[in-house]
Design an enzyme around this catalytic site. Structure first.
Site, PDB file in Angstrom:
ATOM      1  N   GLU A 247       0.572  -1.309   0.205  1.00  0.00           N
ATOM      2  CA  GLU A 247      -0.140   0.631  -0.348  1.00  0.00           C
ATOM      3  C   GLU A 247       0.420   1.230   0.242  1.00  0.00           C
ATOM      4  OE1 GLU A 247      -3.367  -0.143   2.850  1.00  0.00           O
ATOM      5  OE2 GLU A 247      -4.036  -1.516   1.516  1.00  0.00           O
TER       6      GLU A 247
ATOM      7  N   GLU B 199      -5.527  -8.648  -0.004  1.00  0.00           N
ATOM      8  CA  GLU B 199      -5.833  -8.533   1.433  1.00  0.00           C
ATOM      9  C   GLU B 199      -8.042  -7.924   1.288  1.00  0.00           C
ATOM     10  OE1 GLU B 199      -4.526  -4.748   4.459  1.00  0.00           O
ATOM     11  OE2 GLU B 199      -2.836  -5.862   3.907  1.00  0.00           O
TER      12      GLU B 199
END
Ligand code: BG6
Length: 473
Positions: free
Chosen positions: A166, A371
């Site tokens: 991320e 995720e």
């Protein structure tokens, strides 16, 4: 598009679970580990624990892996703490840290669980931060050396590598994640310089991986979620394109094509935050090629045209740490068609399918979801069970959309929900639970840290046994 029958999941699909080092391991200063930026955070949001003990996975990984095996997990996506391997980021190698991940990987392999390794998940070595962190070009070299150590040590045991978790959230929401250096004078300009350095570091790691480990596969791992326009109003559609470019495509266009997305570039130019690009950088970026795209998805976002009246920023679910919206670019907002979880995050399984379709259409690379999951206040019942039906509902709806996406022709090879086991949320403590396995602790009372399988873990076990055949029927 609707179909009369859905295509099955591939036979060797990676049904997995996901964690990150600092959120699950604990043992923050043991066996030679150096401090990371997370360990050195000056404060934590009120009422929430720090990450010192977390779920104590460092000491209990054998028990945890055994439970993953009981659930039938085919893959485990975890991160390596840079500061266990090289405590100050670019100096001596810490043998005990090296050994820990050898043991963890060996344990996974013993149960035929494929290790999927994130090289860096928010926990930059503090010693590098002191020298400027990602603003300092030297951090690119430090990351390349760290990558080399990882490939040399674990290359024979690990087939799948993820570079940086991320990166886009570190740039957009660094204050929530604890990755933003509070001392930056001109944060936005610095952040986009840091962003450029991280992109170069990622490119170097991908190229190095291919040189050292021709059989291994490596890819980026941003958080990607398609942005909706709040209405068909042309200005709203333009605003959604703006935010899609800044939030999503900037990162993937660079990872895959080695070029800056033109809208993101125009945005940085307008805001006077263009990064300095050194000679040779664009060649490095262009020559690096990912083998797949890993991405995290929790929720979609909806935006409209900027009003430019000082009210463009929107706090998602009332969370001041997760504000988005920017004068002249886009205004953040709600989507009236979606329900919300207990933390105000919108739940959007169909948006998940749209996101997969869009990524695949743009890049034509295999996808893995690293995720996806539901944060909730789980309750340990008197009989010792955890009845997390809401999580089953969330996961089932999202998995069904993967099947729809596969039927759409999207190549998806794995799904690793967040999280394999309870861990500490980035900024909402340990009471916001995501795991299939309950860890018996509170924010400030560590109790016995006992592991208990939640109802969702039994449901997932059955789903894995049936390779998802029962989904979408
Ligand atoms: C992702 C991160 O942003 O979302 C994880 O990669 C994080 O580290 C997860 O835990 C869920 O977010 P949060 O803020 O609820 O922990």
């Amino acid at each position: 598009m609707r179909y009369s029958t859905l295509v099955s999941f591939p036979k060797d699909f990676f049904w997995g679970g996901s964690t990150s080092a600092y959120q699950v391991e604990g043992a923050w200063n043991e066996d030679g580990k150096g401090p990371s930026v997370i360990d050195m955070r000056a404060s934590y949001p009120e009422g929430t624990t720090d990450f010192k003990v977390a779920s104590d996975h460092y000491h209990r990984y054998k028990e945890d892996v055994k439970m993953f095996a009981e659930m039938g997990l085919k893959a485990y996506r975890f991160s390596i703490a840079w500061t266990r391997i090289i405590p100050d980021g670019d100096g001596e190698i810490n043998q005990k840290g090296i050994e820990f991940y050898h043991s963890l990987i060996d344990e996974l392999r013993r149960y035929d669980i494929e290790p999927i390794v994130t090289m860096y998940h928010f926990d930059l070595p503090h010693a590098l931060q002191v020298k400027g962190g990602w603003s300092n070009r030297g951090t690119v070299d430090a990351f390349e050396r760290y990558a080399e150590v990882l490939f040399k040590e674990y290359g024979q045991k690990v087939n799948y590598w993820l570079t940086i978790n991320e990166q886009n959230m570190m740039i957009l929401h660094g204050s929530a994640l604890g990755t933003l250096d509070p001392n930056l004078e001109n944060p936005k300009k610095e952040l986009y310089q840091q962003n450029h350095h991280m992109l170069v570091a990622q490119a170097k790691a991908m190229t190095l991986c291919h040189q050292m480990l021709p059989e291994a596969k490596i890819g980026p791992a941003p958080n990607i979620a398609l942005i909706y326009p709040a209405s068909p109003k042309p200005e709203d559609v333009l605003a959604a394109a703006n935010y899609n470019a800044i939030r999503n495509w900037l990162y993937l266009d660079m990872a895959v094509f080695g070029r800056y997305n033109n809208l993101a570039w125009a945005y940085m130019k307008e805001k006077d935050i263009l990064p300095v690009i050194e000679e040779g950088d664009m060649d490095i970026l262009k020559s690096a090629k990912p083998d797949f795209i890993a991405f995290n998805y929790y929720t979609s976002q909806t935006v409209e045209a900027s009003k430019g009246d000082g009210n463009d920023e929107f706090a998602r679910g009332g969370d001041q740490h997760l504000k988005s919206g920017e004068d002249g670019v886009y205004k953040g907002g709600n989507n009236p068609f979606l329900s919300k979880n207990a933390f105000g995050w919108e739940i959007d399984p169909v948006g998940f399918r749209s996101t997969m379709r869009e990524i695949y259409d743009r890049y034509q690379l295999p996808l893995i979801i690293t995720e996806n999951g539901l944060g909730a206040f789980d309750k340990l019942e008197e009989d010792g069970s955890i009845q997390d039906d809401y999580r089953i509902d969330y996961l089932e709806k999202h998995i069904e959309q993967i099947k729809w996406a596969i039927t759409d022709g999207v190549e998806v090879f794995g799904y690793c929900p967040w999280s394999a086991i309870d861990l500490i949320s980035t900024h909402q403590g340990c009471s916001k639970r995501y795991g299939f396995i309950y860890v018996n602790r509170d924010e400030f009372d560590l109790k016995d840290l006992k592991r208990i399988r939640k109802k969702s873990s039994y449901w997932y076990e059955t789903l894995i046994q049936q390779n998802g055949d029962n989904i979408g029927k």
